[in-house]
Design an enzyme around this catalytic site. Structure first.
Site, PDB file in Angstrom:
ATOM      1  N   LYS A   1       0.850  -1.186   0.000  1.00  0.00           N
ATOM      2  CA  LYS A   1       0.000   0.000   0.000  1.00  0.00           C
ATOM      3  C   LYS A   1       0.884   1.234   0.000  1.00  0.00           C
ATOM      4  O   LYS A   1       1.815   1.345   0.789  1.00  0.00           O
ATOM      5  CB  LYS A   1      -0.917  -0.012   1.220  1.00  0.00           C
ATOM      6  CG  LYS A   1      -2.048   0.993   1.162  1.00  0.00           C
ATOM      7  CD  LYS A   1      -3.028   0.772   2.296  1.00  0.00           C
ATOM      8  CE  LYS A   1      -4.210   1.736   2.189  1.00  0.00           C
ATOM      9  NZ  LYS A   1      -5.192   1.522   3.266  1.00  0.00           N
TER      10      LYS A   1
ATOM     11  N   GLU B   1     -19.743  -5.620  10.381  1.00  0.00           N
ATOM     12  CA  GLU B   1     -20.669  -4.845  11.199  1.00  0.00           C
ATOM     13  C   GLU B   1     -21.729  -5.721  11.862  1.00  0.00           C
ATOM     14  O   GLU B   1     -22.120  -5.478  13.011  1.00  0.00           O
ATOM     15  CB  GLU B   1     -21.337  -3.771  10.337  1.00  0.00           C
ATOM     16  CG  GLU B   1     -20.396  -2.695   9.835  1.00  0.00           C
ATOM     17  CD  GLU B   1     -19.731  -3.049   8.514  1.00  0.00           C
ATOM     18  OE1 GLU B   1     -18.995  -2.212   7.964  1.00  0.00           O
ATOM     19  OE2 GLU B   1     -19.941  -4.185   8.026  1.00  0.00           O
TER      20      GLU B   1
ATOM     21  N   ARG C   1     -25.617  -1.523   7.686  1.00  0.00           N
ATOM     22  CA  ARG C   1     -25.323  -2.884   7.262  1.00  0.00           C
ATOM     23  C   ARG C   1     -25.661  -3.904   8.347  1.00  0.00           C
ATOM     24  O   ARG C   1     -25.636  -5.101   8.092  1.00  0.00           O
ATOM     25  CB  ARG C   1     -23.841  -2.997   6.889  1.00  0.00           C
ATOM     26  CG  ARG C   1     -23.372  -1.932   5.914  1.00  0.00           C
ATOM     27  CD  ARG C   1     -21.949  -2.154   5.469  1.00  0.00           C
ATOM     28  NE  ARG C   1     -21.875  -3.190   4.449  1.00  0.00           N
ATOM     29  CZ  ARG C   1     -20.747  -3.533   3.832  1.00  0.00           C
ATOM     30  NH1 ARG C   1     -19.606  -2.954   4.154  1.00  0.00           N
ATOM     31  NH2 ARG C   1     -20.752  -4.477   2.917  1.00  0.00           N
TER      32      ARG C   1
END
Length: 651
Positions: A291, A378, A406
């Site tokens: 990254k 979640e 969610r």
């Protein structure tokens, strides 16, 4: 910060190849030997663009080679390419005809920071929330098979997004259907496996080769005629792969696993993808990337450089040392969490992969045994909290408003239905600016208000946020405190914590004719308008339970009730006031001000609020227009009564 000025180009770089690529079709016309140059130019241009505009940063730098290879091998847009979340799709945007628009990204009227179907035919699926790519790609693959379309489908998902249950549900279903599709697992945190070096690369090449595939498929035909022959061959293949690759899990789910390979070797990616594009059935390619690749500060701090603000081309002149700025609401929450944990040993903190964004870094460091980051899950986060609450702990779930959506079933079925002691610290409530519709917390008041047993609070300043968190914590049952992104008006939080009277608002200003009922952080705008209009203002504080006594008093003494909220008008706090007045048989003109029935775009927060009439001037205009309407109706009624023949006015 000075280092940034040297490493991010301040002027648009000269990119001979990239300047000629207006679509992936142009990219595919280039010889493969040119791809490393394209990669370098694309990475440099990405650094330049994000340095000018700000935005998501590290993820895009990490997938430059992959983006080039995918568009080089796959016949996009006829072949479908689905990006998960969209943080990493900036290189994709540059290669798909939006190169010159990149300087408008995340600005009002400009490019979205995520993929949007209405923005480009190459954006095959709109994203913003994680872990949707495999499900969407599977849907496209099944659609192609049903309709007889000869196209290939590929999805790119990060190792973080792969932690969500939805991703594994899709993996399981795809294997069951046998759909022809590719999933590229972009592993940039080494959370799944480590790169095993040259030997591993050799076997990855072998498994992706046509020779190996032919041998494998031919073996099926031969061994199918032998009792238990294919089962023996399958076990042999699993053992061979298991010795050098971590793909056993995916193989057991029914996927052909290849990798891990170097995600920054564009030739290796092209060769592997070229072979895998021709394979049938579910295929998974595992690549290892860094990254922030190509920008040293981002490589060293991938979390800190996930996204950046606009960087000035030249350092500004030295300025006098200033006092620290106002704390963000997430910082208020983080400090409260630490303070509360010191006095309440039952407190535990839960977050679905939002530690930094939710302000939980200090808590995680001070109380590691009471901190739970459940990754992008979640639903699990809420039911985990429910289980903890059942057996004596007091969970605090830190979650963004848009992500709480969610886990709505878990909120209702697992927590509210059982009236469990769970506190929801709901960050990013209301509009969020540049992130746009996918991240806006526009609906939490609406979807929470209808749930029995819920207590819902909205602070108008930093101190109230702290006190409401405490109020929710000492309350028996589920309680939510929703607060916006960024800073507040600058009220210093009181160190002492005291529970607020449940369901009680406060009259902040006494005026005449107009009463503004403010829910949340638009209170300052309400007070400014009230000074101009000589209106009363109430800081309602609680959405549920409502302060019925205060509403009764204000409706009796004023001609117009105005409700103000940073939430959808449909089903929001204003709707609660309407329902209350109707239940009491009170006939009073009401003006509900809030977010319209539409998904709003991205841009600066002040501009977005002004565009929907929630800036100070817009609020004043709406109230003035309604009062003029009411006065006109009253005047017309007086004239009608005066002109009516004697004795008929009341008939």
């Amino acid at each position: 910060m000075a280092r940034l000025f040297h490493e991010i180009p301040a002027r648009r770089p000269h990119t001979p190849y990239l300047d000629k690529i207006d679509s992936p079709r142009d990219l595919r016309q280039l010889p493969e030997d040119a791809l490393p140059i394209v990669v370098d130019e694309l990475r440099e241009y990405l650094l330049y663009c994000v340095g000018q505009t700000g935005g998501h940063f590290g993820a895009g730098l990490g997938v430059v080679e992959l983006t080039v290879a995918l568009h080089y091998v796959y016949h996009t847009p006829d072949d479908r390419l689905v990006w998960d979340v969209g943080h990493q799709s900036y290189p994709h945007k540059i290669l798909t005809g939006r190169r010159e628009q990149m300087l408008t990204i995340r600005q009002a009227g400009g490019l979205s920071g995520f993929n949007k179907r209405c923005e480009s035919e190459y954006d095959t699926f709109g994203v913003g929330h994680s872990s949707t790519s495999i499900s969407a790609a599977l849907g496209m693959a099944l659609s192609a098979a049903t309709l007889g379309h000869d196209r290939r489908i590929a999805a790119v998902i990060g190792d973080g997004a792969m932690t969500a249950g939805m991703a594994f549900e899709a993996l399981n279903h795809a294997a069951h259907t046998g759909a022809d599709m590719l999933v590229v697992l972009n592993d940039n945190q080494m959370s799944i496996s480590r790169n095993l070096g040259g030997l591993n690369t050799y076997f990855s090449r072998l498994w992706a080769s046509k020779f190996y595939t032919g041998l494998r498929e031919g073996g099926k035909t031969v061994l199918a005629k032998i009792p238990k022959g294919w089962a023996i061959a399958r076990k042999t293949e699993e053992y061979m792969k298991g010795m050098v690759a971590p793909g056993t899990l995916f193989e057991e789910l029914g996927w052909n696993y290849i990798g891990p390979i170097d995600g920054h070797d564009v030739h290796e990616l092209v060769n592997t993808l070229r072979n895998m594009r021709e394979f049938s059935g579910p295929q998974l390619l595992h690549i290892i990337t860094t990254k922030g690749k190509g920008f040293a500060p981002a490589e060293a701090d991938p979390v800190g450089y996930h996204a950046i603000n606009k960087i000035e081309a030249k350092p500004k002149a030295p300025v006098p040392v200033q006092q620290p700025g106002k704390p963000k609401y997430q910082d208020i929450f983080g400090q409260w969490l630490c303070d509360m944990a010191l006095i309440e040993p039952r407190l535990v903190g839960i977050t679905p992969a939002m530690c930094e964004g939710s302000g939980m870094v200090s808590f995680a460091r001070q109380f590691p045994e009471r901190y739970y980051d459940v990754a992008i899950a979640e639903q699990h986060a809420l039911t985990l909290a429910a289980g903890m609450a059942c057996d004596g702990l007091k969970p605090v779930v830190a979650i963004y408003s848009t992500f709480l959506q969610r886990a709505y079933d878990q909120l209702i079925h697992d927590i509210a239905l059982q009236n469990l002691d769970v506190v929801f610290a709901i960050d990013r409530a209301g509009l969020v600016g540049e992130d746009g519709a996918t991240h806006a917390g526009s609906f939490d008041l609406s979807y929470l208000r209808c749930v029995p047993n819920m207590v819902i609070m909205a602070p108008s300043d930093e101190n109230l946020c702290r006190q409401m968190l405490y109020t929710g914590f000492v309350h028996r049952g589920p309680a939510a405190v929703r607060y916006p992104r960024g800073t507040g008006p600058g009220v210093q939080p009181a160190p002492a914590m005291a529970a607020l009277p449940l369901g009680r608002g406060v009259l902040c200003r006494q005026g005449r004719r107009i009463a503004i009922l403010s829910f949340g952080t638009l209170l300052d705008s309400a007070l400014t308008c009230a000074e101009r209009l000589d209106a009363s203002v109430a800081d309602m504080r609680f959405i549920k339970p409502l302060d019925g006594e205060l509403i009764d008093r204000l409706s009796a003494d004023h001609d117009l009730i105005v409700t103000l909220e940073d939430n959808a008008v449909a089903g929001g706090a204003g709707s609660a006031v309407n329902e209350y007045l109707a239940s009491r048989g009170i006939l009073k003109p009401v003006l509900n001000l809030g977010l319209p029935d539409a998904f709003l775009g991205h841009g600066k927060l002040d501009l977005l609020r002004a565009s929907v009439g929630l800036g100070t001037d817009g609020i004043e205009r709406s109230i003035t227009a309604r009062m003029q309407q009411l006065d006109g109706i009253q005047q017309a009624e007086v004239i009608r009564m005066v002109k009516a023949p004697h004795g008929t006015a009341g008939k």
